[in-house]
Design an enzyme around this catalytic site. Structure first.
Site, PDB file in Angstrom:
ATOM      1  N   PHE A  68     -31.468   9.404   1.858  1.00 50.70           N
ATOM      2  CA  PHE A  68     -31.405   8.145   2.613  1.00 50.70           C
ATOM      3  C   PHE A  68     -32.775   7.508   2.828  1.00 50.70           C
ATOM      4  O   PHE A  68     -32.978   6.724   3.746  1.00 50.70           O
ATOM      5  CB  PHE A  68     -30.615   8.303   3.928  1.00 50.70           C
ATOM      6  CG  PHE A  68     -29.138   8.126   3.686  1.00 50.70           C
ATOM      7  CD1 PHE A  68     -28.433   9.017   2.894  1.00 50.70           C
ATOM      8  CD2 PHE A  68     -28.466   7.014   4.191  1.00 50.70           C
ATOM      9  CE1 PHE A  68     -27.093   8.837   2.606  1.00 50.70           C
ATOM     10  CE2 PHE A  68     -27.117   6.819   3.915  1.00 50.70           C
ATOM     11  CZ  PHE A  68     -26.430   7.737   3.116  1.00 50.70           C
ATOM     12  N   GLU A 108     -17.719   7.286   1.120  1.00 50.68           N
ATOM     13  CA  GLU A 108     -16.942   6.771  -0.007  1.00 50.68           C
ATOM     14  C   GLU A 108     -17.559   7.313  -1.287  1.00 50.68           C
ATOM     15  O   GLU A 108     -18.770   7.474  -1.391  1.00 50.68           O
ATOM     16  CB  GLU A 108     -16.930   5.249   0.001  1.00 50.68           C
ATOM     17  CG  GLU A 108     -16.170   4.726   1.205  1.00 50.68           C
ATOM     18  CD  GLU A 108     -15.938   3.230   1.173  1.00 50.68           C
ATOM     19  OE1 GLU A 108     -16.085   2.613   0.106  1.00 50.68           O
ATOM     20  OE2 GLU A 108     -15.610   2.695   2.246  1.00 50.68           O
ATOM     21  N   CYS A 162     -18.886   0.369   6.791  1.00 54.37           N
ATOM     22  CA  CYS A 162     -19.207   1.229   7.946  1.00 54.37           C
ATOM     23  C   CYS A 162     -20.561   0.922   8.571  1.00 54.37           C
ATOM     24  O   CYS A 162     -20.632   0.440   9.696  1.00 54.37           O
ATOM     25  CB  CYS A 162     -19.139   2.685   7.526  1.00 54.37           C
ATOM     26  SG  CYS A 162     -17.512   3.123   6.896  1.00 54.37           S
ATOM     27  N   LYS A 192       0.833  -1.200   0.000  1.00 55.48           N
ATOM     28  CA  LYS A 192       0.000   0.000   0.000  1.00 55.48           C
ATOM     29  C   LYS A 192       0.870   1.254   0.000  1.00 55.48           C
ATOM     30  O   LYS A 192       0.629   2.205  -0.758  1.00 55.48           O
ATOM     31  CB  LYS A 192      -0.884  -0.028   1.257  1.00 55.48           C
ATOM     32  CG  LYS A 192      -2.074   0.873   1.183  1.00 55.48           C
ATOM     33  CD  LYS A 192      -2.880   0.809   2.465  1.00 55.48           C
ATOM     34  CE  LYS A 192      -3.756  -0.425   2.576  1.00 55.48           C
ATOM     35  NZ  LYS A 192      -4.367  -0.565   3.913  1.00 55.48           N
TER      36      LYS A 192
HETATM   37  C1  UGA Z   1     -21.247   5.993   5.654  1.00 60.14           C
HETATM   38  C2  UGA Z   1     -21.819   7.353   6.119  1.00 60.14           C
HETATM   39  O1  UGA Z   1     -22.780   7.813   5.169  1.00 60.14           O
HETATM   40  C3  UGA Z   1     -20.699   8.391   6.269  1.00 60.14           C
HETATM   41  O2  UGA Z   1     -21.223   9.616   6.773  1.00 60.14           O
HETATM   42  C4  UGA Z   1     -19.660   7.832   7.243  1.00 60.14           C
HETATM   43  O3  UGA Z   1     -18.563   8.741   7.407  1.00 60.14           O
HETATM   44  C5  UGA Z   1     -19.130   6.520   6.690  1.00 60.14           C
HETATM   45  O4  UGA Z   1     -20.210   5.584   6.562  1.00 60.14           O
HETATM   46  C6  UGA Z   1     -18.112   5.986   7.664  1.00 60.14           C
HETATM   47  O5  UGA Z   1     -18.492   5.619   8.775  1.00 60.14           O
HETATM   48  O6  UGA Z   1     -16.917   6.055   7.372  1.00 60.14           O
HETATM   49  P1  UGA Z   1     -20.473   5.033   3.289  1.00 60.14           P
HETATM   50  O7  UGA Z   1     -20.217   3.742   3.984  1.00 60.14           O
HETATM   51  O8  UGA Z   1     -19.452   5.573   2.347  1.00 60.14           O
HETATM   52  O9  UGA Z   1     -20.702   6.205   4.355  1.00 60.14           O
HETATM   53  O10 UGA Z   1     -21.817   4.846   2.481  1.00 60.14           O
HETATM   54  P2  UGA Z   1     -23.258   5.514   2.425  1.00 60.14           P
HETATM   55  O11 UGA Z   1     -23.290   6.532   1.375  1.00 60.14           O
HETATM   56  O12 UGA Z   1     -23.711   5.889   3.779  1.00 60.14           O
HETATM   57  O13 UGA Z   1     -24.117   4.265   1.912  1.00 60.14           O
HETATM   58  C7  UGA Z   1     -24.200   3.097   2.718  1.00 60.14           C
HETATM   59  C8  UGA Z   1     -25.093   2.066   2.104  1.00 60.14           C
HETATM   60  O14 UGA Z   1     -26.445   2.487   2.199  1.00 60.14           O
HETATM   61  C9  UGA Z   1     -24.850   1.759   0.628  1.00 60.14           C
HETATM   62  O15 UGA Z   1     -24.870   0.360   0.455  1.00 60.14           O
HETATM   63  C10 UGA Z   1     -26.015   2.419  -0.071  1.00 60.14           C
HETATM   64  O16 UGA Z   1     -26.354   1.774  -1.262  1.00 60.14           O
HETATM   65  C11 UGA Z   1     -27.098   2.279   0.968  1.00 60.14           C
HETATM   66  N1  UGA Z   1     -28.187   3.263   0.849  1.00 60.14           N
HETATM   67  C12 UGA Z   1     -27.939   4.595   0.957  1.00 60.14           C
HETATM   68  C13 UGA Z   1     -29.490   2.839   0.633  1.00 60.14           C
HETATM   69  O17 UGA Z   1     -29.759   1.621   0.539  1.00 60.14           O
HETATM   70  N2  UGA Z   1     -30.483   3.755   0.522  1.00 60.14           N
HETATM   71  C14 UGA Z   1     -30.256   5.086   0.623  1.00 60.14           C
HETATM   72  O18 UGA Z   1     -31.221   5.867   0.516  1.00 60.14           O
HETATM   73  C15 UGA Z   1     -28.944   5.511   0.840  1.00 60.14           C
END
Ligand code: UGA
Length: 437
Positions: free
Chosen positions: A252, A150, A263, A35
């Protein structure tokens, strides 16, 4: 300012490059030689829009270096801890091995007056447990959780919607530490981004409760999808309608196969486990339900495919569009998309997976699945199509008539409710959404 970042995974690599891009002199440290070699040559070890550019400019300017030697952290004013806190192998709690190892390795290289800023997502109480080890060196521990998403990690790090810094009550250097963190984040301070100073426990809890809330919001709408399925209602219209209430908000509320990634799933489990340890399991008992609803939606997507193929899927060719846990990412950790693909394959289907970014990662974890880079090749001769990650390549750019010219069957299961149902039906498809008629 001279900064070190311990741990160059998703969080650390982005943080190091982002801090260099706002003018700091940064050393990123990780035990993984491959890495560090990749990062040193300006290559991002994962897909993240904008990261290659700030890596390259940071390295070219001399502001950004990477090393496997923790001694190189010496001389930095602030040391960010950004190592992973995965789910334990044999339970729901977070595994703090890497956090403890990072603190132990860093401690001998700290100078009195240094600041150690924890960024990793940890169970509440972790920072208080680490503080004496840091204080023994004359350094100060603060907790500065990260909220990056992400796919938007660079933007979220350089221009976050809030900054949170937790400080220890018994800690003499706290006021100075807070001022130093303000200097670190000077562009955000200049923009008057909310900068919230709390105690250590609150800072830790802000992070896990934010993720718990987001997970709950997604599972809430997925629970409504289950009710919609029983009643003929349309969960996407329901989400639009309740989302107009500013107190609720539309974001969301995307119903579908649910959340995954590195996460939300592990954070809600670790939170529930920590609450049990604190004797407050019932306070977040609903998170078990949030988790259960979420996992049920993967089953539901599989069921919809099987049902649409008249319960006869052995040997049927199924094109699975998507592998990453969400678009704009190559991350397949706890990916609902891959889970659906693996289950279909487990039932005897002939599954071909495609994804714009995640195929290599997916192949390593699930070599039993067939992968193709070309979307149209995945569709060719398919009996059914499942959309499991809402990449633009599938959501916007896939024309239903074009798809029909490639497949044998006309079944499409929209696991993300991201397609125009009427357009697909008009083109002769049996369109099946998640919680919508
Ligand atoms: C999440 C949080 O959104 C961030 O704020 C946080 O910093 C991060 O975790 C972390 O703890 O580091 P992330 O894991 O990048 O971020 O992804 P999200 O955008 O939150 O999406 C998570 C999952 O939820 C995905 O599988 C997405 O497809 C799903 N999702 C999201 C839904 O099924 N429906 C929605 O309306 C939104």
């Amino acid at each position: 300012m001279k900064l070190s970042v311990i741990g160059c995974g998703y969080l650390g690599a982005v943080h190091a490059a982002a801090m260099a891009s706002i003018g700091h002199e940064v050393i990123g440290i990780d035990v993984d030689e491959r890495k560090i070699a990749a990062l040193s040559s300006g290559q991002a070890p994962f897909f993240e829009p904008g990261l290659p550019e700030i890596l390259a400019s940071g390295i070219a300017s001399g502001n950004l270096r990477f090393s496997t030697d923790i001694a190189d952290a010496h001389g930095a004013k602030v040391h960010f801890i950004g190592v992973g806190t995965p789910q334990q192998r044999d339970g729901y709690a977070a595994d703090l091995t890497y956090v403890n190892a990072a603190v132990d390795a860093l401690a001998p290289h700290l100078t009195p007056g240094d600041i150690v800023a924890g960024k990793s997502t940890v169970p509440v109480g972790t920072a208080a447990g680490l503080a004496p080890r840091i204080q023994a060196t004359g350094a100060t521990l603060v907790w500065n959780p990260e909220f990056l998403r992400e796919g938007f990690a660079v933007q979220d790090t350089i221009d976050p919607d809030r900054l949170v810094v937790g400080v220890g009550a018994e800690n003499g250097g706290s006021a100075d530490a807070v001022d130093t963190l303000r200097e670190v984040y000077h562009p955000s301070i200049a923009k008057e981004t909310p900068f919230i100073v709390t105690d250590l426990a609150t800072a830790e809890l802000v992070k896990v409760s934010a993720n718990a809330f987001l997970a709950t919001k997604i599972s809430f709408i997925n629970a409504m999808a289950e009710i919609a399925e029983a009643t003929g209602a349309d969960v996407t219209q329901l989400a639009d309608a309740i989302g107009h209430d500013a107190r609720i908000g539309r974001r969301f509320l995307g119903a579908g196969i649910g959340f995954g990634g590195g996460c939300l799933p592990k954070d809600i489990r670790a939170f529930a486990a920590r609450a049990e340890e604190l004797g407050r399991g019932e306070s977040v008992g609903f998170l078990r339900e949030v988790d259960a609803i979420n996992l049920r939606r993967r089953d539901r997507a599989v069921h919809l495919v099987v049902n649409a193929l008249d319960d006869d899927i052995v040997g049927k060719r199924i094109a699975v569009l998507g592998a990453s846990f969400k678009p704009h990412s190559d991350d397949i950790r706890d990916s609902p998309a891959l889970d659906v693909a693996v289950r279909l394959r487990g039932l005897g289907a002939d599954v071909t997976v495609t994804d714009p970014a995640a195929i290599e990662n997916a192949r390593q974890q699930h070599p039993q699945l067939a992968y193709v880079h070309d979307r149209d090749e995945a569709l060719r001769d398919a009996d059914a199509v499942v959309v499991v990650t809402e990449w633009d390549e599938y959501r916007r750019e896939l024309d239903p008539h074009h798809a029909a010219s490639l497949t044998i069957g006309r079944v499409i299961v929209d696991g993300r409710n991201c397609l125009d149902a009427a357009a697909w039906r008009n083109a002769g498809w049996n369109y099946i959404g998640m919680g919508r008629p």
